[in-house]
Scaffold this active site. Sequence first.
Site, PDB file in Angstrom:
ATOM      1  N   SER A 143       0.866  -1.191   0.000  1.00 15.46           N
ATOM      2  CA  SER A 143       0.000   0.000   0.000  1.00 15.46           C
ATOM      3  C   SER A 143       0.894   1.231   0.000  1.00 15.46           C
ATOM      4  CB  SER A 143      -0.880   0.002   1.252  1.00 15.46           C
ATOM      5  OG  SER A 143      -1.667   1.180   1.305  1.00 15.46           O
ATOM      6  N   TYR A 157      -1.957  -0.976  10.450  1.00 17.36           N
ATOM      7  CA  TYR A 157      -2.027  -1.332   9.029  1.00 17.36           C
ATOM      8  C   TYR A 157      -0.775  -0.842   8.294  1.00 17.36           C
ATOM      9  CZ  TYR A 157      -3.684  -1.217   4.189  1.00 17.36           C
ATOM     10  OH  TYR A 157      -3.804  -1.387   2.830  1.00 17.36           O
TER      11      TYR A 157
HETATM   12  N1  LIG Z   1      -8.687  -0.974  -1.415  1.00 15.02           N
HETATM   13  C1  LIG Z   1      -7.688  -0.130  -1.387  1.00 15.02           C
HETATM   14  O1  LIG Z   1      -7.858   1.068  -1.703  1.00 15.02           O
HETATM   15  C2  LIG Z   1      -6.308  -0.591  -1.033  1.00 15.02           C
HETATM   16  C3  LIG Z   1      -5.280   0.349  -1.049  1.00 15.02           C
HETATM   17  C4  LIG Z   1      -3.993  -0.073  -0.758  1.00 15.02           C
HETATM   18  C5  LIG Z   1      -3.730  -1.398  -0.477  1.00 15.02           C
HETATM   19  N2  LIG Z   1      -4.751  -2.302  -0.439  1.00 15.02           N
HETATM   20  C6  LIG Z   1      -4.398  -3.689  -0.147  1.00 15.02           C
HETATM   21  O2  LIG Z   1      -5.005  -4.532  -1.097  1.00 15.02           O
HETATM   22  C7  LIG Z   1      -5.306  -5.801  -0.516  1.00 15.02           C
HETATM   23  C8  LIG Z   1      -6.764  -6.130  -0.773  1.00 15.02           C
HETATM   24  O3  LIG Z   1      -7.544  -5.059  -0.254  1.00 15.02           O
HETATM   25  P1  LIG Z   1      -9.069  -4.869  -0.705  1.00 15.02           P
HETATM   26  O4  LIG Z   1      -9.412  -3.451  -0.479  1.00 15.02           O
HETATM   27  O5  LIG Z   1      -9.271  -5.473  -2.031  1.00 15.02           O
HETATM   28  O6  LIG Z   1      -9.791  -5.752   0.427  1.00 15.02           O
HETATM   29  P2  LIG Z   1     -11.228  -6.465   0.442  1.00 15.02           P
HETATM   30  O7  LIG Z   1     -12.075  -5.982  -0.656  1.00 15.02           O
HETATM   31  O8  LIG Z   1     -11.706  -6.331   1.844  1.00 15.02           O
HETATM   32  O9  LIG Z   1     -10.873  -7.995   0.155  1.00 15.02           O
HETATM   33  C9  LIG Z   1     -10.045  -8.689   1.044  1.00 15.02           C
HETATM   34  C10 LIG Z   1      -9.848 -10.091   0.554  1.00 15.02           C
HETATM   35  O10 LIG Z   1      -8.970 -10.766   1.456  1.00 15.02           O
HETATM   36  C11 LIG Z   1      -9.622 -11.942   1.956  1.00 15.02           C
HETATM   37  N3  LIG Z   1      -9.121 -12.179   3.311  1.00 15.02           N
HETATM   38  C12 LIG Z   1      -9.232 -11.397   4.421  1.00 15.02           C
HETATM   39  N4  LIG Z   1      -8.640 -11.992   5.463  1.00 15.02           N
HETATM   40  C13 LIG Z   1      -8.130 -13.168   5.025  1.00 15.02           C
HETATM   41  C14 LIG Z   1      -7.416 -14.239   5.631  1.00 15.02           C
HETATM   42  N5  LIG Z   1      -7.096 -14.243   6.933  1.00 15.02           N
HETATM   43  N6  LIG Z   1      -7.051 -15.289   4.848  1.00 15.02           N
HETATM   44  C15 LIG Z   1      -7.361 -15.319   3.545  1.00 15.02           C
HETATM   45  N7  LIG Z   1      -8.044 -14.352   2.912  1.00 15.02           N
HETATM   46  C16 LIG Z   1      -8.428 -13.286   3.655  1.00 15.02           C
HETATM   47  C17 LIG Z   1     -11.118 -11.648   1.842  1.00 15.02           C
HETATM   48  O11 LIG Z   1     -11.932 -12.823   1.729  1.00 15.02           O
HETATM   49  P3  LIG Z   1     -12.480 -13.598   3.045  1.00 15.02           P
HETATM   50  O12 LIG Z   1     -13.118 -12.553   3.918  1.00 15.02           O
HETATM   51  O13 LIG Z   1     -13.429 -14.617   2.498  1.00 15.02           O
HETATM   52  O14 LIG Z   1     -11.295 -14.227   3.680  1.00 15.02           O
HETATM   53  C18 LIG Z   1     -11.139 -10.898   0.510  1.00 15.02           C
HETATM   54  O15 LIG Z   1     -11.061 -11.815  -0.563  1.00 15.02           O
HETATM   55  C19 LIG Z   1      -4.950  -5.687   0.956  1.00 15.02           C
HETATM   56  O16 LIG Z   1      -3.688  -6.262   1.183  1.00 15.02           O
HETATM   57  C20 LIG Z   1      -4.904  -4.194   1.192  1.00 15.02           C
HETATM   58  O17 LIG Z   1      -4.011  -3.855   2.213  1.00 15.02           O
HETATM   59  C21 LIG Z   1      -6.038  -1.931  -0.683  1.00 15.02           C
END
Ligand SMILES: NC(=O)c1ccc[n+]([C@@H]2O[C@H](COP(=O)([O-])OP(=O)(O)OC[C@H]3O[C@@H](n4cnc5c(N)ncnc54)[C@H](OP(=O)(O)O)[C@@H]3O)[C@@H](O)[C@H]2O)c1
Length: 259
Positions: A143, A157
């Site tokens: 991130s 985080y």
């Molecule tokens: N969205 C943003 O703007 C943003 C910005 C910077 C970085 N990121 C990074 O991008 C990544 C994904 O973020 P997102 O926003 O796409 O999140 P999201 O929409 O909440 O999706 C999270 C995913 O991770 C899975 N997950 C959560 N805990 C888990 C565990 N213990 N084991 C296996 N799977 C798990 C969830 O499925 P289940 O609940 O079924 O496990 C889901 O598939 C993260 O690493 C986040 O830090 C996101």
Amino acid sequence: MFSSLKDKSVLVTGGSKGIGKGIARVFAKSGCKVLITARHEDGARACADELVKAGGKAAAFAADVTDFRSMQKAADYAVKVHGGLDVLCANAGIFPQVKIEDMSDETWDITVDTNLKGTFLSVKACLPALKKSGEGRIILTSSITGPVTGFPGWTHYGATKAGQLGFMRTACIELAKYGITVNAVLPGNIKTEGLTDLGPDYEKSMAASIPLKRLGVVEDIGYAALYFATREAGYVTGQTIIVDGGQILPESMDAINQA
Ligand SMILES: NC(=O)c1ccc[n+]([C@@H]2O[C@H](COP(=O)([O-])OP(=O)(O)OC[C@H]3O[C@@H](n4cnc5c(N)ncnc54)[C@H](OP(=O)(O)O)[C@@H]3O)[C@@H](O)[C@H]2O)c1
């Protein structure tokens, strides 16, 4: 022109929604065989079904990145259904927003366990299969928050996202002898299902602070990850790419308003 990634076997953790789903979609569109993992099998399966419907090759497996045995089973499943494993996209992450004064040990621990220890466990579990690939690729979703910027409520985080890069910078040295590269994508504000729930006003105010005047879409991250997976990126390791529409660059809101 990049060589085809057709039939490469790819495992995406947290691939059932958000950025992981975008990564899975981009790899599937490029002809890869994608294994989608998440804790909830229904979500992973729905996503895999969508990819198959669109003409891709995809399967699903329920696995928790905080549990090594569970990730070993996921890696074994990728080998079983897709004949090996070439690319690990270690993407699963959580971001409960809570300030230091209100944060419990439990919130700190689950965030570190999922985002940072989960990265280590995913890599370790997939390593035997990635070694066999001969040109294995590990791509971390970090991130901008932590490595570059800060945001109230995200000390834990940010620490995990910066920690992933510390992990990467030694992992890439240790794994180079197997032909494995380790790189990271650093997303800015990406439009996911979770963000959509916060409403159009939130999105509008976030977009106003970004030079490109929009939030990222999940495929923006998928294409950056895809680059690291190419044969042509085989000499790139231990590196980061920021995909944020220029978000980290303005010195102040004035820099945006005067443009
Ligand atoms: N969205 C943003 O703007 C943003 C910005 C910077 C970085 N990121 C990074 O991008 C990544 C994904 O973020 P997102 O926003 O796409 O999140 P999201 O929409 O909440 O999706 C999270 C995913 O991770 C899975 N997950 C959560 N805990 C888990 C565990 N213990 N084991 C296996 N799977 C798990 C969830 O499925 P289940 O609940 O079924 O496990 C889901 O598939 C993260 O690493 C986040 O830090 C996101």
